[in-house]
Design a protein around this motif. Sequence first.
Motif, PDB file in Angstrom:
ATOM      1  N   LEU A 231      22.413  46.255  36.920  1.00  0.00           N
ATOM      2  CA  LEU A 231      23.029  45.668  36.507  1.00  0.00           C
ATOM      3  C   LEU A 231      24.664  45.938  37.674  1.00  0.00           C
ATOM      4  O   LEU A 231      25.427  44.458  37.492  1.00  0.00           O
ATOM      5  N   THR A 232      24.257  46.601  38.493  1.00  0.00           N
ATOM      6  CA  THR A 232      26.038  46.741  39.601  1.00  0.00           C
ATOM      7  C   THR A 232      26.153  46.352  40.523  1.00  0.00           C
ATOM      8  O   THR A 232      26.763  45.398  40.785  1.00  0.00           O
ATOM      9  N   ARG A 233      24.802  45.351  40.881  1.00  0.00           N
ATOM     10  CA  ARG A 233      24.494  45.004  41.980  1.00  0.00           C
ATOM     11  C   ARG A 233      24.927  43.311  41.671  1.00  0.00           C
ATOM     12  O   ARG A 233      24.747  42.158  42.277  1.00  0.00           O
ATOM     13  N   SER A 234      24.881  43.350  40.425  1.00  0.00           N
ATOM     14  CA  SER A 234      24.653  41.216  39.999  1.00  0.00           C
ATOM     15  C   SER A 234      26.045  41.136  39.267  1.00  0.00           C
ATOM     16  O   SER A 234      26.820  41.726  38.668  1.00  0.00           O
ATOM     17  N   GLU A 235      25.411  39.818  39.339  1.00  0.00           N
ATOM     18  CA  GLU A 235      26.334  39.015  38.129  1.00  0.00           C
ATOM     19  C   GLU A 235      25.661  39.300  36.659  1.00  0.00           C
ATOM     20  O   GLU A 235      24.419  38.376  36.599  1.00  0.00           O
ATOM     21  N   LEU A 236      26.056  39.723  36.071  1.00  0.00           N
ATOM     22  CA  LEU A 236      25.694  39.982  34.504  1.00  0.00           C
ATOM     23  C   LEU A 236      25.936  38.972  33.680  1.00  0.00           C
ATOM     24  O   LEU A 236      26.856  39.065  32.980  1.00  0.00           O
ATOM     25  N   GLY A 249      20.163  49.388  24.104  1.00  0.00           N
ATOM     26  CA  GLY A 249      20.034  50.478  25.432  1.00  0.00           C
ATOM     27  C   GLY A 249      20.023  49.873  26.698  1.00  0.00           C
ATOM     28  O   GLY A 249      21.163  50.343  27.007  1.00  0.00           O
ATOM     29  N   GLU A 250      19.769  48.900  26.849  1.00  0.00           N
ATOM     30  CA  GLU A 250      20.268  48.194  28.297  1.00  0.00           C
ATOM     31  C   GLU A 250      21.311  47.766  28.554  1.00  0.00           C
ATOM     32  O   GLU A 250      20.944  48.263  29.834  1.00  0.00           O
ATOM     33  N   ILE A 251      21.895  47.901  27.593  1.00  0.00           N
ATOM     34  CA  ILE A 251      23.362  46.674  28.009  1.00  0.00           C
ATOM     35  C   ILE A 251      24.296  48.801  27.451  1.00  0.00           C
ATOM     36  O   ILE A 251      25.628  48.512  27.841  1.00  0.00           O
ATOM     37  N   GLY A 258      29.863  54.540  31.303  1.00  0.00           N
ATOM     38  CA  GLY A 258      30.882  53.397  31.982  1.00  0.00           C
ATOM     39  C   GLY A 258      31.165  52.610  32.730  1.00  0.00           C
ATOM     40  O   GLY A 258      31.364  52.646  33.871  1.00  0.00           O
ATOM     41  N   THR A 259      29.565  52.695  33.233  1.00  0.00           N
ATOM     42  CA  THR A 259      28.761  52.408  34.529  1.00  0.00           C
ATOM     43  C   THR A 259      29.225  50.695  34.275  1.00  0.00           C
ATOM     44  O   THR A 259      29.633  49.996  35.610  1.00  0.00           O
ATOM     45  N   ILE A 260      29.216  50.320  33.459  1.00  0.00           N
ATOM     46  CA  ILE A 260      29.646  48.849  33.467  1.00  0.00           C
ATOM     47  C   ILE A 260      30.964  48.885  31.971  1.00  0.00           C
ATOM     48  O   ILE A 260      30.770  49.575  31.271  1.00  0.00           O
ATOM     49  N   THR A 264      32.107  42.885  32.238  1.00  0.00           N
ATOM     50  CA  THR A 264      31.289  42.605  33.052  1.00  0.00           C
ATOM     51  C   THR A 264      30.560  42.029  32.803  1.00  0.00           C
ATOM     52  O   THR A 264      29.573  41.229  33.323  1.00  0.00           O
ATOM     53  N   ILE A 265      30.388  41.811  32.022  1.00  0.00           N
ATOM     54  CA  ILE A 265      29.301  40.471  30.709  1.00  0.00           C
ATOM     55  C   ILE A 265      30.089  39.232  31.582  1.00  0.00           C
ATOM     56  O   ILE A 265      31.339  39.104  31.001  1.00  0.00           O
ATOM     57  N   ARG A 266      29.495  38.969  32.237  1.00  0.00           N
ATOM     58  CA  ARG A 266      30.608  36.960  32.585  1.00  0.00           C
ATOM     59  C   ARG A 266      30.108  36.155  31.781  1.00  0.00           C
ATOM     60  O   ARG A 266      31.139  34.796  31.680  1.00  0.00           O
ATOM     61  N   GLY A 267      29.289  36.351  31.234  1.00  0.00           N
ATOM     62  CA  GLY A 267      29.001  35.611  29.493  1.00  0.00           C
ATOM     63  C   GLY A 267      28.079  35.232  28.842  1.00  0.00           C
ATOM     64  O   GLY A 267      26.549  36.268  29.453  1.00  0.00           O
TER      65      GLY A 267
END
Length: 312
Positions: A231-236, A249-251, A258-260, A264-267
Motif C-alpha cells: 500500500l505504501t509503495r503504490s498509488e492506491l 480489512g485490506e483498507i 495510521g499506515t495510510i 491516500t486513496i487517489r480515487g
Amino acid sequence: MRFIGFDEADPLLDWTSIADAIADGHRQPEAEIGDLLLSQDGRSLLNRGAWIKGLGIALKSVTIYPENQSKTPPLPSIQGGMLLFDDATGAPVALVDGILVTKWKTAGDSVLGARLLARPDSRRLLICGAGTVAHSLIEAYCEIFPDLESVAVWNRTLEKAERLAAEYSGSRIPVVAAAELAVAVGEADIVSTATMATEPFLKGEWLKPGTHVDLIGAFRPDMREADDAVLTRSELFVDSRRTTFGHIGEIQIPLDAGTIVEGTIRGDLADLCAGKAGRSGVDAITVFKNGGGAHLDLMVGALIRRVVEAAG
C-alpha cells in the motif's frame, strides 16, 4: 416477472460488455446502497440493496453455508438470487441467478480497474488463488488484455494450481503453475489476488516498478492479502470508498493503524471513469481494491436482463 438462470444467460455475456456496463453505471447518478447481514452458527444470510436513478433497483440475497462443500455430494457454499425492480414503477421485473451475477460482477469489477490503471503493454499476469474466481480472472484478463503472453497461477497448495493450469492446456495464452510466489510476483506486470487469506501474503518488496495489483479476496474486516509495503509503495485506488472504508480489512486495518490515511486513496471507479484520477506514470505501482457492492450487482444484473431480452 422473468427468471434468468445461469445456463440461459452465461453464454450470452462477455467481459468487455460487463466492464463497459460497470463503467457506464458509474456515470449515472450516485447509487443508494444498503446491507443487512444475518448469522447463525457460522452460516450467513447476506442481503445487499442498491438503487440507481434511471437504471433500476436491485436486492441480492445469498446464503453462505461453508460446510456445504463437505457434504456428499458437495453443494455450493454460496447460493441465492437477485431481484430486479423497475425504477419508474417499482414493479419486480426479473429474478436473476445469484451465482451468475457474482461471477460476472467480481471479475468484471477487477478488469475494469485494470483497464483504467494497468499499463496497456502488460504481458505477464499472475493470479494468486486457484478457486472459482481464478477461472473467471483467467478468461476476463485474457479478453481485456489480448496481448498477454503468459498467465501464472500460484496457490498455497501447488497441486491445486497445477490442476487449474492443466484445464487451460492448449489455450491461446499459456497458463502455468507458479511454485515460488516471490519470483512470480517479481516477473508479473499484473498481480491479481483472489484468496481466503486473513493475513497478508503479498509483499510490496517483491513488486517491480509499473506493476498493477488487483486485490479481490479480503472481504471481511479481519481479512488482508497485501502487506503494508504494497500500500505504501503504490498509488492506491478502490472501487468504492463507501464499500471499503469501515468494511474491509485490506483498507480499514492500515487506516486504523495510521499506515495510510483516507487521503491516500487517489480515487474510486467514479473518479477513474470520469477521468478525474489515474496512474501518474509508467513506473508507478498501482493498487486497485475490489470491494464489491450492491451497486455493481445492479449494473451487471441490468445488463444481463437486457442481453437476455434482446436474445429473445
